[in-house]
Design an enzyme around this catalytic site. Structure first.
Site, PDB file in Angstrom:
ATOM      1  N   GLU A  78       0.806  -1.220   0.000  1.00  0.00           N
ATOM      2  CA  GLU A  78       0.000   0.000   0.000  1.00  0.00           C
ATOM      3  C   GLU A  78       0.845   1.278   0.000  1.00  0.00           C
ATOM      4  OE1 GLU A  78      -4.225  -0.923   1.988  1.00  0.00           O
ATOM      5  OE2 GLU A  78      -2.576  -1.047   3.419  1.00  0.00           O
ATOM      6  N   HIS A  97      -1.420   5.327   7.640  1.00  0.00           N
ATOM      7  CA  HIS A  97      -2.541   4.410   7.396  1.00  0.00           C
ATOM      8  C   HIS A  97      -2.580   3.434   8.557  1.00  0.00           C
ATOM      9  CE1 HIS A  97      -5.403   1.696   5.786  1.00  0.00           C
ATOM     10  NE2 HIS A  97      -4.534   0.778   5.387  1.00  0.00           N
ATOM     11  N   HIS A  99      -5.201   0.818  11.427  1.00  0.00           N
ATOM     12  CA  HIS A  99      -6.412   0.031  11.683  1.00  0.00           C
ATOM     13  C   HIS A  99      -6.663   0.005  13.199  1.00  0.00           C
ATOM     14  CE1 HIS A  99      -3.859  -1.944   8.494  1.00  0.00           C
ATOM     15  NE2 HIS A  99      -4.877  -1.528   7.763  1.00  0.00           N
ATOM     16  N   HIS A 167     -12.158  -1.327   6.892  1.00  0.00           N
ATOM     17  CA  HIS A 167     -10.721  -1.524   6.685  1.00  0.00           C
ATOM     18  C   HIS A 167      -9.889  -0.741   7.687  1.00  0.00           C
ATOM     19  CE1 HIS A 167      -7.168  -1.364   3.558  1.00  0.00           C
ATOM     20  NE2 HIS A 167      -6.718  -1.382   4.793  1.00  0.00           N
TER      21      HIS A 167
END
Length: 239
Positions: A78, A97, A99, A167
């Site tokens: 990614e 990024h 989670h 996600h």
């Protein structure tokens, strides 16, 4: 390598360690930094868990998501997510990024994530949600090609945060201390908002409170204070 770039790459390693220590990143997730002298380049670790990232893991990328010199290392799939946010947002110099578990429910149910405390004003107002299925149907749910990364960047718009349906989230800011602060406070706000909703109807920050408080918190003095605190908690005090 200039002294400034050398110091910034050290900070990129520290940012990885901080966000792992603070429970924003775990075995997955990543942090990226725009090259201070080459706006068309950025740095991110090779594919490695953030808590383990070292200087030797850092790779330089172009804004199409390709490594300038892969050094025989395997990049994150990614990496292009960060590349296309940098391409779309000249004002952004650092991205994350993640989670974070407290944030994930807001990617799963149709309840908006909104600031409920002053420290979380930096997430903006209602955080937008990007659903890959709207444009791409069923996918592997990774942002591993430019078309999906560009779509995500459009959903982020001019803000600091965007949720990825089922996600995670992406965060963008003008510096590493800022993107770390926003990412941690996004996690904190999600936890507090969930607790508040279990008790009743939350009182959210107004639009004016959100804007004025975020402008204050993104100033040099608050960010210096927060960055020093997070560094110390992650074991980098005095370094």
């Amino acid at each position: 390598m200039s002294q400034d770039l050398h110091a910034l790459l050290g900070d990129l390693v520290v940012a990885n360690r901080i966000l792992a220590h603070e429970g924003v990143l775990d075995d997955f997730g990543h942090v990226a930094l725009r090259h201070p002298g080459r706006p068309d380049r950025f740095f991110i670790s090779r594919s490695r868990s953030p808590e383990l990232v070292t200087r030797d893991d850092l790779l330089e990328f172009a804004l199409d998501g390709t490594p300038v010199d892969p050094k025989g290392l395997r990049p994150y799939l990614e990496s292009v997510l960060h590349a296309r946010i940098f391409a779309a947002r000249p004002d952004v110099n650092a991205t994350v990024h993640h989670h974070a578990p407290s944030v994930m429910p807001y990617t799963i149910v149709d309840v908006p994530l909104r600031p409920v405390m002053h420290m979380a004003s930096v997430i903006g107002g209602e955080v937008p949600v990007w659903d890959s299925r709207d444009e791409f149907g069923d996918t592997n749910m990774l942002i591993d090609d430019a078309s999906r990364a560009d779509s995500l960047a459009r959903a982020l718009g001019g803000g600091t945060c965007v949720l990825l349906k089922n996600h995670g989230a992406a965060v963008a800011a003008h510096s590493l201390p800022a993107v770390v602060f926003i990412s941690v406070r996004m996690k904190d706000n999600a936890e507090l908002q969930s607790r508040a909703m279990a008790m009743g109807t939350p009182r959210f920050l107004t639009e004016g409170e959100t804007r004025l408080t975020a402008e204050m918190l993104m100033g040099e003095r608050p960010l210096d204070r927060a960055w020093s605190y997070y560094r110390a908690r992650a074991g980098f005090s005095g370094i």
